[in-house]
Design an enzyme around this catalytic site. Structure first.
Site, PDB file in Angstrom:
ATOM      1  CD  GLU A 223      -2.933  -1.167   2.317  1.00 15.80           C
ATOM      2  OE1 GLU A 223      -2.913  -0.475   3.207  1.00 15.80           O
ATOM      3  OE2 GLU A 223      -3.802  -2.051   2.363  1.00 15.80           O
ATOM      4  CD  GLU A 330      -4.715  -7.958   1.383  1.00 11.95           C
ATOM      5  OE1 GLU A 330      -5.495  -7.454   1.936  1.00 11.95           O
ATOM      6  OE2 GLU A 330      -3.535  -7.765   1.502  1.00 11.95           O
TER       7      GLU A 330
HETATM    8  C1  GLA Z   1      -5.167  -4.788   3.896  1.00  9.30           C
HETATM    9  C2  GLA Z   1      -4.261  -5.607   4.241  1.00  9.30           C
HETATM   10  C3  GLA Z   1      -4.338  -6.716   5.036  1.00  9.30           C
HETATM   11  C4  GLA Z   1      -5.341  -6.734   5.804  1.00  9.30           C
HETATM   12  C5  GLA Z   1      -6.493  -6.036   5.340  1.00  9.30           C
HETATM   13  C6  GLA Z   1      -7.832  -6.010   6.412  1.00  9.30           C
HETATM   14  O1  GLA Z   1      -5.753  -5.266   2.611  1.00  9.30           O
HETATM   15  O2  GLA Z   1      -2.986  -5.601   3.178  1.00  9.30           O
HETATM   16  O3  GLA Z   1      -3.071  -7.211   5.689  1.00  9.30           O
HETATM   17  O4  GLA Z   1      -4.938  -5.785   7.174  1.00  9.30           O
HETATM   18  O5  GLA Z   1      -6.391  -4.793   4.667  1.00  9.30           O
HETATM   19  O6  GLA Z   1      -8.035  -7.235   6.936  1.00  9.30           O
END
Ligand code: GLA
Length: 452
Positions: A223, A330
């Protein structure tokens, strides 16, 4: 009560068992001896020889009867067991369905250790796990030099014992709020570039170095890009002090201690307009500087009815051109859209805080829409399976999802398995899509090259 489809599967299984049992029974009544062995072995000849032949036939019959009895026992005992073991998840395995195309993973936590049912679901469907929190910088090194590996070690050990690969997540989280505060200051002042790099190198090499080849992929930087189209890098001390260089260095430091791991840059919303260009720019620039980046992770935290398929498609295309792999790192589809939480100067937050529309269950039409949208995503992933390296869901089942708490508390239903760990329409849609795309691909391969 068992769901309907499950009852049908049990009945089908029992009837299969009955058919096999009926087929085997005659051998015990001696029919087989009379009709097969005696006729085969005895043939024609004198009474004396016929007597000898009967002995041979009897011996053959006895040997075969033992074999058939064994088979019958396996059917009698094994079949009801199969019915029982498939009750919780009488469904094809996701990892087998996508095998050879991309890896399929899940972000998870110590629920695996605490809940054996979660373990069964995990092992049936997934080949690779990401620790949800326990390897993040704040957990691993909350104070300078104070490394805490107990949770990370347990996670990796669990994965190894169960034949799962591990994604290390994450070495640098380039968001000020997510980097331990000690990292960002030095003698009461903002950290200098040299100190920032030295701290980063120590952290990365201590953590990645500890696990070596036991971790096959690393989210090296998480990020770092700014949201929207208003900037390139997120406005943090990382970017202010070091610009893009901290990303380059992070990858270099990791490569030194993890020569065989797949190194990933991971971010969210990068299939939306502004951020997509930023990611492409970042990858181009890293490649120009010979940075050892192997893949980009598109987090894929989608909202129902708001998935940017086109943006995702063009991102996949761009990464194919840049020869960088893509990981959907994710994945989930939130059925209670959350964007309003940040809209209009946070004006809707009070209203949203008390909104919990699906607390008694998700309406079938919503589940159906979610299934269709998951199917469209997997259609795309399959179309780009030369680029897509892995698809990981963020959490194992609805009851475990972070979207039950973020950005406000509500009962959410974003994944393929429900709170009882049962497959949802989305699960079936994904399996169907993957299978259809395999059939389509093999059909195309069979077509003569001049076919239209
Ligand atoms: C982001 C992070 C993850 C996690 C999610 C929420 O995507 O990369 O590690 O913290 O947020 O669960």
């Amino acid at each position: 009560m068992q769901p309907k489809s499950q009852k049908y599967r049990c009945l089908a299984s029992l009837s299969r068992f009955a058919i096999v049992a009926i087929k085997l029974c005659p051998s015990f009544l001696g029919f087989v001896y009379c009709h097969e062995y005696q006729a085969d072995v005895c043939g024609v000849g004198s009474h004396f020889y016929k007597g000898i032949h009967h002995v041979i036939a009897l011996r053959l019959f006895a040997r075969d009867a033992i074999f058939r009895t064994g088979l019958l026992i396996i059917v009698l005992v094994g079949n009801p067991c199969m019915v029982r073991s498939t009750r919780a998840d009488d469904v094809g395995s996701l990892k087998l369905a996508v095998a050879g195309r991309f890896k399929i993973g899940v972000g998870t936590n110590r629920d695996l250790v605490d809940h054996p049912q979660d373990r069964a679901l995990l092992l049936r469907h997934f080949d690779i796990v990401t620790p949800e929190n326990c390897m993040k910088p704040q957990v691993v090194q909350p104070f300078e030099g104070d490394f805490r590996f107990d949770l990370g070690d347990a996670f990796v050990k669990f994965a190894e014992e169960h034949g799962l690969k591990v994604v290390g997540h994450c070495l640098v989280w380039a968001d000020s709020g997510k980097t331990p505060s000690w990292w960002m200051t030095e003698n009461g002042q903002p950290t200098s570039k040299e100190t920032l790099f030295r701290r980063m190198k120590t952290h990365i090499q201590t953590v990645a170095g500890r696990y070596g080849d036991r971790i096959s992929e690393w989210d090296v930087v998480n990020e770092a890009l700014s949201d929207g189209s208003d900037g390139y890098l997120r406005d943090t001390l990382w970017a202010r002090v070091a610009g893009e260089d901290f990303i380059v260095r992070a990858f270099e430091y990791t490569r030194e201690v993890a020569p065989n791991a797949l190194l990933v840059y991971n971010d969210y919303n990068v299939d939306t307009d502004g951020k997509r260009d930023s990611l492409i720019r970042l990858v181009q620039s890293l490649k120009q500087k010979n940075t050892p980046i192997d893949a980009v992770g598109l987090q894929g935290h989608y909202e129902l009815d708001a998935i940017a398929y086109e943006g995702l498609g063009s991102m996949l295309e761009a990464m194919r051109q840049l020869q960088v792999k893509v990981i959907i790192s994710e994945l989930d589809i939130d059925v209670i859209p959350r964007s309003r939480w940040w809209a209009d100067n946070n004006r809707h937050r009070d209203e949203l805080k008390s909104s919990n529309p699906y607390k008694d269950g998700c309406p079938p039409e919503i589940l159906q829409r979610q299934a269709e949208q998951y199917a469209k995503l997997f259609e795309l992933f399959c179309r780009y399976d030369d680029v897509v390296e892995r698809v990981s869901f963020w959490n194992l089942h609805d009851g475990q999802s972070w979207l039950n708490y973020f950005p406000w508390d509500r009962v959410n239903h974003p994944l393929l398995f429900d709170r009882n760990r049962m497959p949802k329409p989305a699960y079936h849609a994904v399996i169907r899509t993957v299978r259809q795309s395999i059939l389509k691909a093999s059909h195309l391969e069979e077509l003569p090259s001049n076919a239209n």
